[in-house]
Design a protein around this motif. Structure first.
Motif, mmCIF file in Angstrom:
data_model
loop_
_atom_site.group_PDB
_atom_site.id
_atom_site.type_symbol
_atom_site.label_atom_id
_atom_site.label_comp_id
_atom_site.label_asym_id
_atom_site.label_seq_id
_atom_site.Cartn_x
_atom_site.Cartn_y
_atom_site.Cartn_z
ATOM 1 N N SER A 177 -108.266 -40.213 8.154
ATOM 2 C CA SER A 177 -108.728 -39.532 7.176
ATOM 3 C C SER A 177 -110.150 -39.105 7.918
ATOM 4 O O SER A 177 -110.669 -38.018 7.360
ATOM 5 C CB SER A 177 -108.841 -40.552 5.895
ATOM 6 N N LEU A 178 -111.030 -40.067 8.335
ATOM 7 C CA LEU A 178 -112.260 -39.771 8.766
ATOM 8 C C LEU A 178 -112.172 -38.844 9.582
ATOM 9 O O LEU A 178 -112.967 -37.651 9.934
ATOM 10 C CB LEU A 178 -112.889 -40.945 9.436
ATOM 11 N N PHE A 179 -111.194 -38.852 10.728
ATOM 12 C CA PHE A 179 -111.035 -37.581 11.781
ATOM 13 C C PHE A 179 -110.755 -36.478 11.104
ATOM 14 O O PHE A 179 -111.215 -35.286 11.496
ATOM 15 C CB PHE A 179 -109.980 -38.238 12.725
ATOM 16 N N HIS A 180 -109.721 -36.532 10.121
ATOM 17 C CA HIS A 180 -109.568 -35.136 9.552
ATOM 18 C C HIS A 180 -110.625 -34.501 8.840
ATOM 19 O O HIS A 180 -111.023 -33.472 8.639
ATOM 20 C CB HIS A 180 -108.480 -35.565 8.358
ATOM 21 N N GLU A 181 -111.239 -35.336 8.138
ATOM 22 C CA GLU A 181 -112.833 -35.040 7.164
ATOM 23 C C GLU A 181 -113.664 -34.342 8.333
ATOM 24 O O GLU A 181 -114.212 -33.189 7.887
ATOM 25 C CB GLU A 181 -113.328 -36.057 6.687
ATOM 26 N N GLU A 182 -113.793 -34.979 9.226
ATOM 27 C CA GLU A 182 -114.671 -34.486 10.543
ATOM 28 C C GLU A 182 -114.333 -33.286 11.039
ATOM 29 O O GLU A 182 -114.934 -32.360 11.221
ATOM 30 C CB GLU A 182 -114.661 -35.480 11.633
ATOM 31 N N SER A 183 -112.891 -32.896 11.100
ATOM 32 C CA SER A 183 -112.357 -31.690 11.757
ATOM 33 C C SER A 183 -112.478 -30.665 10.527
ATOM 34 O O SER A 183 -112.803 -29.380 10.898
ATOM 35 C CB SER A 183 -110.766 -31.902 11.776
ATOM 36 N N LEU A 184 -112.452 -31.040 9.275
ATOM 37 C CA LEU A 184 -112.663 -30.006 8.188
ATOM 38 C C LEU A 184 -114.028 -29.478 8.282
ATOM 39 O O LEU A 184 -114.500 -28.439 8.091
ATOM 40 C CB LEU A 184 -112.149 -30.458 7.021
ATOM 41 N N SER A 185 -115.111 -30.527 8.583
ATOM 42 C CA SER A 185 -116.320 -30.228 8.425
ATOM 43 C C SER A 185 -116.795 -29.306 9.478
ATOM 44 O O SER A 185 -117.464 -28.342 9.244
ATOM 45 C CB SER A 185 -117.239 -31.510 8.568
ATOM 46 N N MET A 186 -116.185 -29.616 10.737
ATOM 47 C CA MET A 186 -116.312 -28.511 11.868
ATOM 48 C C MET A 186 -115.834 -27.156 11.604
ATOM 49 O O MET A 186 -116.625 -26.111 11.984
ATOM 50 C CB MET A 186 -115.924 -29.221 13.179
ATOM 51 N N ALA A 187 -114.838 -27.251 10.923
ATOM 52 C CA ALA A 187 -114.332 -25.915 10.694
ATOM 53 C C ALA A 187 -115.010 -25.145 9.665
ATOM 54 O O ALA A 187 -115.430 -23.961 9.566
ATOM 55 C CB ALA A 187 -112.815 -26.023 10.012
ATOM 56 N N ALA A 188 -115.619 -25.956 8.630
ATOM 57 C CA ALA A 188 -116.452 -25.460 7.498
ATOM 58 C C ALA A 188 -117.914 -24.911 7.885
ATOM 59 O O ALA A 188 -118.073 -23.641 7.328
ATOM 60 C CB ALA A 188 -116.362 -26.501 6.422
ATOM 61 N N ARG A 189 -118.365 -25.276 8.949
ATOM 62 C CA ARG A 189 -119.456 -24.864 9.713
ATOM 63 C C ARG A 189 -119.426 -23.233 10.205
ATOM 64 O O ARG A 189 -120.375 -22.478 10.154
ATOM 65 C CB ARG A 189 -120.129 -25.455 10.822
ATOM 66 N N THR A 190 -118.093 -22.980 10.672
ATOM 67 C CA THR A 190 -117.854 -21.661 10.914
ATOM 68 C C THR A 190 -117.394 -20.690 9.755
ATOM 69 O O THR A 190 -117.324 -19.383 10.123
ATOM 70 C CB THR A 190 -116.772 -21.625 12.212
ATOM 71 N N ASP A 191 -117.372 -21.295 8.632
ATOM 72 C CA ASP A 191 -116.661 -20.529 7.535
ATOM 73 C C ASP A 191 -117.766 -20.446 6.296
ATOM 74 O O ASP A 191 -118.226 -21.107 6.027
ATOM 75 C CB ASP A 191 -115.640 -21.324 6.744
ATOM 76 N N LEU A 192 -118.172 -19.059 6.374
ATOM 77 C CA LEU A 192 -119.492 -18.496 5.455
ATOM 78 C C LEU A 192 -118.950 -18.305 4.152
ATOM 79 O O LEU A 192 -119.722 -17.521 3.536
ATOM 80 C CB LEU A 192 -120.155 -17.500 6.290
ATOM 81 N N SER A 193 -117.686 -18.373 3.852
ATOM 82 C CA SER A 193 -117.175 -18.009 2.469
ATOM 83 C C SER A 193 -117.758 -19.064 1.380
ATOM 84 O O SER A 193 -118.188 -20.048 1.507
ATOM 85 C CB SER A 193 -115.584 -18.002 2.700
ATOM 86 N N PRO A 194 -117.894 -18.351 0.152
ATOM 87 C CA PRO A 194 -118.345 -19.088 -0.892
ATOM 88 C C PRO A 194 -117.625 -20.445 -1.357
ATOM 89 O O PRO A 194 -118.018 -21.075 -1.999
ATOM 90 C CB PRO A 194 -118.596 -18.189 -2.102
ATOM 91 N N HIS A 195 -116.133 -20.446 -0.676
ATOM 92 C CA HIS A 195 -115.435 -21.874 -0.945
ATOM 93 C C HIS A 195 -115.874 -23.289 -0.386
ATOM 94 O O HIS A 195 -115.187 -23.938 -0.526
ATOM 95 C CB HIS A 195 -114.044 -21.470 -0.513
ATOM 96 N N ASN A 196 -117.031 -22.956 0.292
ATOM 97 C CA ASN A 196 -117.364 -24.236 1.160
ATOM 98 C C ASN A 196 -117.844 -25.348 0.198
ATOM 99 O O ASN A 196 -118.315 -26.521 0.401
ATOM 100 C CB ASN A 196 -118.700 -23.958 1.883
ATOM 101 N N SER A 197 -118.000 -24.919 -1.509
ATOM 102 C CA SER A 197 -118.443 -26.063 -2.059
ATOM 103 C C SER A 197 -117.417 -27.287 -2.277
ATOM 104 O O SER A 197 -117.763 -28.250 -2.780
ATOM 105 C CB SER A 197 -118.563 -25.290 -3.514
ATOM 106 N N LYS A 198 -116.219 -27.036 -1.820
ATOM 107 C CA LYS A 198 -115.035 -28.193 -1.624
ATOM 108 C C LYS A 198 -115.796 -29.065 -0.750
ATOM 109 O O LYS A 198 -115.199 -30.144 -1.026
ATOM 110 C CB LYS A 198 -113.887 -27.434 -1.573
ATOM 111 N N PHE A 199 -116.498 -28.828 0.039
ATOM 112 C CA PHE A 199 -116.716 -29.953 0.976
ATOM 113 C C PHE A 199 -118.178 -30.655 0.552
ATOM 114 O O PHE A 199 -118.646 -31.592 1.271
ATOM 115 C CB PHE A 199 -117.155 -29.104 2.264
ATOM 116 N N SER A 200 -118.417 -30.315 -0.565
ATOM 117 C CA SER A 200 -119.894 -31.128 -1.109
ATOM 118 C C SER A 200 -119.715 -32.571 -1.375
ATOM 119 O O SER A 200 -120.689 -33.266 -1.184
ATOM 120 C CB SER A 200 -120.378 -30.468 -2.578
#
Length: 629
Positions: A177-200
């Protein structure tokens, strides 16, 4: 008409409720199975609650040894005492480290039996939850994950070993799960959409997952299985790092930090043991230095480990060999017929193949480790190479067998998860039948080998069920009688036991010269050997067991070999007990608790405290108390 209308209305209500429940089930399927599993984990404790201290507990390596390590650690938790005076004439605390340090707190706040039962309950909850979450992440099959998790929960884990085996799925789930969360976080850094709030809330989940890693570290043992978990986490970190470098991506941080958290937890909870290994001159020489190992036939060892498992880590997975054979045939046929279009790496069958290869390599290593070559090397070596058991890597196998089962059953389920037609096909029914049959046979096998079966049998048969339980093992009522007759402070003298596990006397507050420890001073082994030398010289098996192993510092008799507990219905008699009473007196041993009558007691300078043995109507043994004159 009124009755017909009423019947129709009731029928419609029933249909509506069924549709509502079915909709709720389909909507919350994952949580539904999780809830059912947790309720079942609580239900499994009912027989123990009904029987209380009459519950049947596996006493080997639990009640006769590890349990008392928890009791002593809890008793002296907030003190600076490094020598426990209650057993073996003073046992160093470094040699009595409980396998699950966090579980010591249960023995601080609760009585031993209550703490032991809470340990059992925690194991049920963690075993099911961890395996369910792990398999759900790996296979996304709710029912299959649920069934395998129930089977894993039923396996006969020893509560004194904490989460060593039952906590592994939760550990691996947290790391994935930690590895998956880190992968999502890295993907979110390149995503400028307003839906990034789900990573809060990602950081809170990350903290929670690291807490699970820490929780496993302080609830398990480094020497029993922790080193193997560190090896797996290290291998995972290396593979993911190499993959990232090949793809020209940033090396993932979470696998390495997870490894660091687990390693740090083991270092903190094993400081005394680490100091003994690195600086033996500052502590004591362990009796393990005289350990003499026996080799095994590699093929026979491989057959046992692969087919039935090793003690303490049995998974009763025989039924899976049918699935393995079936899927191997399918895999072979697939490669032969689809040479131009091989199976995708995400196919459950490919994952099952890699998992099976890991299992086979572990079994192969174990067979080699116990062969003549490695055994000779270990016997001629000193230090950690000789005393550390690398074969405990097999303690990973119950978890890995369950993962393999998850992949195999997921492949068997195939695409039949969603049925478009109203009538299920014959192929779908066959797939589901195989899944139910495998889970059913495996589950029944696990239940028949679990301590739960014995307690269910005792509940069904009542007083007619004759088995050694918690009450009979520790015999508090008998030792209370003995204490009253002796009438002296227990700390003013020592005792030894014959035909009774020394843990029983120690549990009842007596200070014992004998005991069970896998790490105690070598010089005490030599002193204790002087006491039983006469018996050792009469029986080669008893002598070899003590000289070459020696974890049990017991008064073992040549007449009864390695029988450690005598039932009173046997009316045992020892005709020639050859002990060095002079050494006993030098060690301030005042009494011998014997479950057998000693014919030559007077000749050895022993006299009975009272003619009749101490016993109760329901006691497992009667105890003759001999005074060392």
């Amino acid at each position: 008409m009124g009755k017909r209308q009423l019947t129709g209305t009731v029928f419609l209500i029933i249909i509506f409720l069924m549709k509502t429940l079915l909709f709720f089930y389909n909507t919350h399927k994952k949580n539904f199975y999780l809830t059912v599993g947790l309720v079942l984990a609580c239900f499994l404790m009912v027989p123990f609650l009904l029987l209380g201290t009459g519950s049947i507990i596996t006493y080997h390596d639990q009640l006769d040894g590890e349990l008392f390590n928890y009791i002593l650690a809890a008793k002296y938790l907030f003190t600076n005492i490094r020598i426990y005076p209650e057993i073996m004439n003073g046992l160093p605390a470094a040699g009595a480290v409980p396998p699950a340090p966090l579980f010591i707190m249960l023995y601080v706040f609760f009585k031993p039996f209550t703490a032991f039962m809470l340990s059992q309950w925690i194991i049920y909850l963690i075993a099911f939850t961890g395996m369910y979450l792990l398999l759900l992440k790996l296979t996304d099959r709710e029912f299959i994950s649920f069934g395998i998790s129930v089977i894993f929960m039923l396996l006969p884990f020893y509560p004194v070993y904490g989460l060593c085996i039952p906590g592994q799925p939760l550990l691996f789930y947290a790391v994935l799960s930690l590895f998956h969360e880190e992968s999502l976080s890295m993907a979110a850094r390149t995503d400028l959409s307003p839906h990034n709030s789900k990573f809060s809330f990602q950081k809170y989940r990350t903290i929670f997952y690291y807490f699970l890693v820490l929780f496993y570290g302080i609830s398990s043992s480094l020497v029993l299985v922790g080193f193997a978990c560190l090896l797996v986490l290290g291998l995972f970190a290396v593979i993911k790092s190499i993959t990232a470098l090949r793809q020209k991506k940033r090396i993932p941080f979470s696998p390495w930090f997870s490894l660091g958290v687990l390693l740090a937890s083991y270092i903190i909870t094993n400081l005394g043991l680490i100091r003994q290994v690195l600086f033996p001159e500052s502590t004591y020489v362990s009796h393990k230095t005289e350990l003499l190992l026996s080799s095994q036939d590699p093929l026979q060892c491989l057959k046992e480990v692969f087919g039935t498992g090793v003690p303490y880590a049995q998974s009763y997975h025989t039924v899976l060999f049918f699935l393995i054979a079936l899927c191997l045939l399918r895999l072979l046929a697939g490669f032969l017929s689809q040479i131009r279009k091989p199976f995708h790496s995400e196919n459950p069958l490919i994952k099952a193949a890699w998992t099976f290869l890991f299992i086979f390599m572990v079994c192969l290593f174990t067979a080699f480790y116990h062969g003549n070559f490695m055994t000779d090397i270990r016997n001629t070596s000193d230090g950690i190479l000789k005393t550390f058991n690398l074969d405990r890597i097999c303690w990973l196998l119950p978890t890995v067998w369950c993962i393999l089962a998850g992949y195999l059953l997921s492949y068997i389920a195939g695409s039949g998860k969603n049925i478009s037609s109203s009538m299920p096909s014959l192929k779908f029914c066959l797939r589901q039948g195989i899944i139910f049959a495998v889970l059913g046979i495996w589950g029944i096998t696990a239940l028949l080998h679990s301590p739960l079966r014995l307690n269910l049998s005792k509940l069904a048969k009542g007083g007619d069920y004759y088995e050694l339980d918690w009450n009979r093992f520790f015999a508090e009522d008998i030792f209370c009688q003995i204490e009253e007759v002796i009438g002296e402070p227990k700390e003013s003298y020592h005792v030894v036991s014959v035909g009774i596990y020394p843990a029983a006397a120690a549990y009842n507050g007596f200070y014992c010269l004998d005991g069970y420890s896998n790490n105690y001073p070598l010089n005490y082994k030599h002193i204790f050997r002087q006491i039983i030398e006469g018996e050792l010289n009469k029986n080669d098996y008893v002598r070899t067991l003590f000289d070459d192993w020696g974890n049990r510092c017991y008064i073992t008799t040549a007449e009864y070999s390695n029988y450690y507990t005598f039932e009173k219905k046997w009316n045992n008699v020892i005709y020639d007990l050859d002990l060095d009473t002079n050494v006993l007196k030098d060690l301030n041993c005042r009494y011998i608790f014997s479950a057998a009558y000693v014919m030559n007691a007077e000749e050895k300078g022993l006299s009975l405290l009272q003619e009749a043995p101490f016993e109760t109507e329901d006691s497992w043994y009667h105890i003759y108390v001999y005074v060392v004159e």
